[in-house]
Design a protein around this motif. Structure first.
Motif, PDB file in Angstrom:
ATOM      1  N   LYS A 196      24.571 -15.946  52.764  1.00  0.00           N
ATOM      2  CA  LYS A 196      25.034 -15.050  51.542  1.00  0.00           C
ATOM      3  C   LYS A 196      23.889 -13.990  51.353  1.00  0.00           C
ATOM      4  O   LYS A 196      22.745 -14.195  50.965  1.00  0.00           O
ATOM      5  N   PHE A 197      24.311 -12.751  51.831  1.00  0.00           N
ATOM      6  CA  PHE A 197      23.370 -11.672  51.820  1.00  0.00           C
ATOM      7  C   PHE A 197      23.581 -10.525  50.394  1.00  0.00           C
ATOM      8  O   PHE A 197      23.045  -9.691  50.495  1.00  0.00           O
ATOM      9  N   GLY A 198      24.571 -11.103  49.537  1.00  0.00           N
ATOM     10  CA  GLY A 198      24.919 -10.576  48.521  1.00  0.00           C
ATOM     11  C   GLY A 198      24.043 -10.197  47.358  1.00  0.00           C
ATOM     12  O   GLY A 198      23.579 -11.304  47.110  1.00  0.00           O
TER      13      GLY A 198
ATOM     14  N   GLN B 101      28.045   4.632  65.175  1.00  0.00           N
ATOM     15  CA  GLN B 101      27.855   3.134  65.593  1.00  0.00           C
ATOM     16  C   GLN B 101      26.885   2.397  65.160  1.00  0.00           C
ATOM     17  O   GLN B 101      25.678   2.954  65.005  1.00  0.00           O
ATOM     18  N   ASN B 102      27.141   1.321  64.418  1.00  0.00           N
ATOM     19  CA  ASN B 102      26.056   0.680  63.843  1.00  0.00           C
ATOM     20  C   ASN B 102      25.609  -0.371  64.891  1.00  0.00           C
ATOM     21  O   ASN B 102      25.855  -0.838  65.974  1.00  0.00           O
ATOM     22  N   GLU B 103      23.880  -0.327  64.958  1.00  0.00           N
ATOM     23  CA  GLU B 103      23.108  -1.187  65.461  1.00  0.00           C
ATOM     24  C   GLU B 103      23.665  -1.234  67.073  1.00  0.00           C
ATOM     25  O   GLU B 103      24.020  -2.522  67.691  1.00  0.00           O
ATOM     26  N   SER B 104      23.758  -0.139  68.019  1.00  0.00           N
ATOM     27  CA  SER B 104      24.223  -0.149  69.323  1.00  0.00           C
ATOM     28  C   SER B 104      23.439  -1.011  70.130  1.00  0.00           C
ATOM     29  O   SER B 104      24.036  -1.772  70.890  1.00  0.00           O
TER      30      SER B 104
ATOM     31  N   SER C 203      18.590   1.645  56.173  1.00  0.00           N
ATOM     32  CA  SER C 203      19.854   1.694  56.261  1.00  0.00           C
ATOM     33  C   SER C 203      20.384   0.262  55.898  1.00  0.00           C
ATOM     34  O   SER C 203      21.697   0.239  55.912  1.00  0.00           O
ATOM     35  N   GLU C 204      19.339  -0.562  56.369  1.00  0.00           N
ATOM     36  CA  GLU C 204      19.849  -2.193  56.033  1.00  0.00           C
ATOM     37  C   GLU C 204      18.537  -2.735  55.986  1.00  0.00           C
ATOM     38  O   GLU C 204      17.624  -2.690  56.645  1.00  0.00           O
ATOM     39  N   ASN C 205      18.607  -3.639  54.848  1.00  0.00           N
ATOM     40  CA  ASN C 205      17.487  -4.637  54.720  1.00  0.00           C
ATOM     41  C   ASN C 205      17.873  -5.780  53.748  1.00  0.00           C
ATOM     42  O   ASN C 205      18.436  -5.366  52.625  1.00  0.00           O
TER      43      ASN C 205
ATOM     44  N   TYR D 202      31.582 -11.960  55.247  1.00  0.00           N
ATOM     45  CA  TYR D 202      31.720 -12.634  56.781  1.00  0.00           C
ATOM     46  C   TYR D 202      30.415 -12.295  57.533  1.00  0.00           C
ATOM     47  O   TYR D 202      30.444 -11.153  58.391  1.00  0.00           O
ATOM     48  N   GLU D 203      29.388 -13.190  58.002  1.00  0.00           N
ATOM     49  CA  GLU D 203      28.494 -12.894  58.638  1.00  0.00           C
ATOM     50  C   GLU D 203      28.611 -13.408  60.003  1.00  0.00           C
ATOM     51  O   GLU D 203      27.842 -14.475  60.566  1.00  0.00           O
ATOM     52  N   TRP D 204      29.602 -12.972  60.681  1.00  0.00           N
ATOM     53  CA  TRP D 204      29.811 -12.985  62.075  1.00  0.00           C
ATOM     54  C   TRP D 204      29.914 -14.541  62.435  1.00  0.00           C
ATOM     55  O   TRP D 204      30.612 -15.260  61.902  1.00  0.00           O
ATOM     56  N   ALA D 205      28.777 -15.137  63.351  1.00  0.00           N
ATOM     57  CA  ALA D 205      28.892 -16.309  63.846  1.00  0.00           C
ATOM     58  C   ALA D 205      28.590 -17.330  62.946  1.00  0.00           C
ATOM     59  O   ALA D 205      29.145 -18.633  62.774  1.00  0.00           O
TER      60      ALA D 205
ATOM     61  N   PHE E 136      34.984  -4.989  58.515  1.00  0.00           N
ATOM     62  CA  PHE E 136      35.641  -6.228  59.031  1.00  0.00           C
ATOM     63  C   PHE E 136      35.008  -7.380  58.126  1.00  0.00           C
ATOM     64  O   PHE E 136      35.567  -8.229  57.790  1.00  0.00           O
ATOM     65  N   GLN E 137      33.533  -7.227  57.743  1.00  0.00           N
ATOM     66  CA  GLN E 137      33.069  -8.298  56.935  1.00  0.00           C
ATOM     67  C   GLN E 137      33.581  -8.228  55.401  1.00  0.00           C
ATOM     68  O   GLN E 137      33.276  -9.400  54.947  1.00  0.00           O
ATOM     69  N   THR E 138      34.134  -7.605  55.151  1.00  0.00           N
ATOM     70  CA  THR E 138      34.439  -7.626  53.789  1.00  0.00           C
ATOM     71  C   THR E 138      36.375  -7.554  53.582  1.00  0.00           C
ATOM     72  O   THR E 138      36.824  -8.060  52.479  1.00  0.00           O
TER      73      THR E 138
ATOM     74  N   TYR F 194      16.105  -3.204  59.069  1.00  0.00           N
ATOM     75  CA  TYR F 194      15.127  -4.384  59.357  1.00  0.00           C
ATOM     76  C   TYR F 194      15.291  -5.569  58.693  1.00  0.00           C
ATOM     77  O   TYR F 194      15.591  -5.333  57.531  1.00  0.00           O
ATOM     78  N   TYR F 195      15.199  -6.346  59.622  1.00  0.00           N
ATOM     79  CA  TYR F 195      15.464  -7.965  59.000  1.00  0.00           C
ATOM     80  C   TYR F 195      14.130  -8.626  59.460  1.00  0.00           C
ATOM     81  O   TYR F 195      13.502  -9.347  58.695  1.00  0.00           O
ATOM     82  N   ALA F 196      13.853  -8.746  60.689  1.00  0.00           N
ATOM     83  CA  ALA F 196      12.684  -9.610  60.967  1.00  0.00           C
ATOM     84  C   ALA F 196      11.947  -9.115  62.225  1.00  0.00           C
ATOM     85  O   ALA F 196      12.555  -8.090  62.844  1.00  0.00           O
TER      86      ALA F 196
ATOM     87  N   HIS G 280      32.093   2.529  64.100  1.00  0.00           N
ATOM     88  CA  HIS G 280      32.144   1.249  64.568  1.00  0.00           C
ATOM     89  C   HIS G 280      31.005   0.302  64.434  1.00  0.00           C
ATOM     90  O   HIS G 280      29.733   0.480  64.575  1.00  0.00           O
ATOM     91  N   HIS G 281      31.607  -0.742  63.730  1.00  0.00           N
ATOM     92  CA  HIS G 281      30.539  -1.999  63.307  1.00  0.00           C
ATOM     93  C   HIS G 281      30.966  -3.145  64.084  1.00  0.00           C
ATOM     94  O   HIS G 281      31.472  -3.974  63.420  1.00  0.00           O
ATOM     95  N   PHE G 282      30.878  -3.210  65.246  1.00  0.00           N
ATOM     96  CA  PHE G 282      30.858  -4.296  66.152  1.00  0.00           C
ATOM     97  C   PHE G 282      32.274  -4.780  66.677  1.00  0.00           C
ATOM     98  O   PHE G 282      32.429  -5.755  67.550  1.00  0.00           O
TER      99      PHE G 282
ATOM    100  N   HIS H 214      20.372  -1.361  50.734  1.00  0.00           N
ATOM    101  CA  HIS H 214      20.116  -3.016  50.666  1.00  0.00           C
ATOM    102  C   HIS H 214      21.632  -3.390  51.300  1.00  0.00           C
ATOM    103  O   HIS H 214      22.570  -3.142  50.938  1.00  0.00           O
ATOM    104  N   TRP H 215      21.195  -4.391  52.123  1.00  0.00           N
ATOM    105  CA  TRP H 215      22.366  -5.229  52.693  1.00  0.00           C
ATOM    106  C   TRP H 215      22.616  -6.512  52.144  1.00  0.00           C
ATOM    107  O   TRP H 215      21.790  -7.136  52.137  1.00  0.00           O
ATOM    108  N   SER H 216      23.281  -6.939  51.221  1.00  0.00           N
ATOM    109  CA  SER H 216      24.595  -6.139  51.290  1.00  0.00           C
ATOM    110  C   SER H 216      24.838  -6.227  49.741  1.00  0.00           C
ATOM    111  O   SER H 216      24.502  -6.968  48.817  1.00  0.00           O
TER     112      SER H 216
END
Ligand code: IFM
Length: 496
Positions: free
Chosen positions: A446-448, A189-192, A392-394, A437-440, A55-57, A330-332, A145-147, A430-432
């Motif tokens: 910019k995570f790229g 599913q991502n990040e249930s 799986s994401e950072n 598209y970073e949701w809200a 969805f984000q891409t 893991y982000y924060a 399923h990613h959100f 690495h994300w991403s």
């Protein structure tokens, strides 16, 4: 007050890294790269990768988030990265990066736009992408399923409705059957837990509510059962071993981890609240799918006589053992303050928007604190489940790419530290790969590793692309990078 982080002193990660270097340094295989003393060398076969979602891409998807955005709750999606059309370029970029794992998702609304009516053209599209990924020497890891949900799922009550278990299972069975010859690594599913709590507590997803505990319990239960059912469906429908290692299905639980810390470590109520929130957010969902324990009131006891919102706790064979590999996102970290009665048995409130004061000296563009030792803590926290782990994401929102190099290097130093202590970490994604598209937050964050100009769709690798490429090629973080890319002012909390 929370004294955990004070500006002004230097993060000692390079020193920690050097001290540990002996454990894993200079262990290059005879044909592999040569390493210098002080380099942080990862084990042979360590999996370097990138993570993305459909969805984000892809652009122009019609689902429940599209409707949510149209109702003014989030920015409109539009073209996103136009990856639906430009995917060959994206696959090539990942190949140029030299990574071996390509984490992507498939969009349920495209594959099953109406209940039971599957779209062969959508499946053919994903087959093309997956074939190209494999041809480029990468292993795909596919999230189902990613959100986001097809509209018919949302109309039927989404994940708050028990019918989600059967509908998600049927979708998983279809995808497993049609894509199984190309995919072995599956994540239902991502990040249930982000989805469950975002929807039931803080209204960040379509259908969301604010602190609706009935919804929390229903979401938790149905999501656990739907994930387990999807794993069963994949195991039954995908019998084709795409990579020849004897395992046609490796079931990943891609879990958003956020180590918790008391807002005031001197306040015993905050200490208890942090432990309780850690249980709810980090542990309870994994307990369910690894051990079969469904604890609906989050009191750390399984009592089948408990009836919450008409649902019962228990230890369920149909949940147990549904995870082969734990993906750690893991982000924060989370600071938590006591909040009696807000959620019974939990009595906790995670701090947002400065509620716990200044969050330390380094932050991404989205205000998220940057705290690499939290990744080490997360890996340590999940190691006792006895499953292999992969990050799986950072990643970090950093348009200027001035923070990302140190973010990357210092988080990898923490992964290396965990491995040196015997924790079974198999890879890092690495994300991403691309800004997306970073949701809200729409297109502002910019995570790229690769910048995307959303007007022209031009892709331009940022400097950290080359840094990550060199690290992956060397299977090591060089000492020179550790010395160059430091983070100032971060103080590790006790135990970190
Ligand atoms: O963009 C998200 C992704 O969809 C899920 N994990 C966190 C990322 C960055 O916020």
């Amino acid at each position: 007050m929370r004294p955990a982080i004070r500006p002004g002193s230097r993060l000692v990660l390079p020193a920690v890294a050097s001290a540990l270097a002996g454990a894993l340094c200079c262990a290059s295989s005879s044909s592999g790269p040569v390493h210098a003393p002080g380099d942080l060398v990862f084990p042979d076969g360590f999996q370097w990768g990138v993570a993305m979602s459909a969805f984000q891409t892809e652009g122009h998807v019609e689902n429940d988030w599209t409707d949510w955005a149209a109702a003014g709750k989030a920015p409109l999606l539009g073209d996103a990265c136009d990856s639906w059309n430009r995917w060959p370029e994206d696959v090539q970029l990942a190949a140029d990066l030299g990574v071996k794992v390509f984490r992507m998702s498939v969009e349920w609304a495209r594959i099953e736009p109406q209940e039971g009516a599957f779209d062969e053209a959508a499946i053919a599209h994903y087959r093309d992408v997956l074939t190209a990924v494999r041809k480029a020497g990468m292993e795909p890891l596919v999230t189902l399923h990613h959100f986001t949900n097809p509209r018919w799922v949302a109309a039927a009550g989404g994940w708050a409705d028990p019918r989600i278990v059967e509908s998600f299972k049927a979708y998983a069975a279809f995808v497993g059957q049609r894509l199984g010859d190309l995919v072995d690594q599956w994540n239902p599913q991502n990040e249930s837990v982000v989805y469950i709590t975002g929807l039931s507590l803080v209204n960040t997803f379509p259908g969301g509510q604010i602190f609706d505990l009935d919804l929390l319990h229903r979401m938790f239960r149905h999501t656990v059962f739907a994930n387990a059912a999807a794993v069963d469906a994949l195991r039954a429908s995908d019998t084709k071993d795409a990579d020849g290692d004897g395992k046609p299905v490796v079931a990943w639980l891609v879990h958003a981890t956020s180590p918790t810390y008391p807002a005031d470590p001197e306040n015993p109520d905050d200490v208890t609240a942090a432990a309780n929130w850690d249980y709810l957010y980090n542990l309870a969902f994994v307990n369910a799918l690894v051990k079969g324990e469904l604890d609906l009131d989050f009191d750390r006891k399984i009592d089948p006589t408990i009836d919450i919102s008409g649902l019962h706790e228990g230890i369920f064979d149909e949940l147990k053992g549904r995870v082969d590999l734990l993906g750690i996102n893991y982000y924060a970290r989370n600071f938590v303050m006591a909040s009696p009665g807000l959620i019974p048995n939990v009595d906790a409130l995670p701090c947002v928007n400065g509620m716990c004061g200044d969050l330390g000296p380094v932050a991404g563009d989205n205000g998220n604190e940057v705290y690499p030792p939290g990744l080490y803590r997360a890996l340590k926290e999940f190691a006792p489940f006895g499953l292999p782990l992969t990050v799986s994401e950072n990643g970090v929102a950093d348009a200027a790419d001035t923070l990302r190099p140190a973010f990357l290097v210092q988080h990898l130093a923490q992964v290396h530290r965990a491995i040196a202590e015997g924790i079974d970490v198999r890879g890092y994604l690495h994300w991403s790969l691309l800004d997306n598209y970073e949701w809200a937050s729409g297109y502002t964050m910019k995570f790229g590793l690769v910048a995307v100009d959303f007007a022209t769709q031009a892709r331009t690798p940022r400097p950290s692309f080359a840094l990550y490429r060199d690290i992956a090629a060397a299977n090591a973080v060089p000492k020179t990078a550790l010395d160059q890319w430091t983070l100032d002012g971060i103080v590790a909390a006790p135990g970190d």
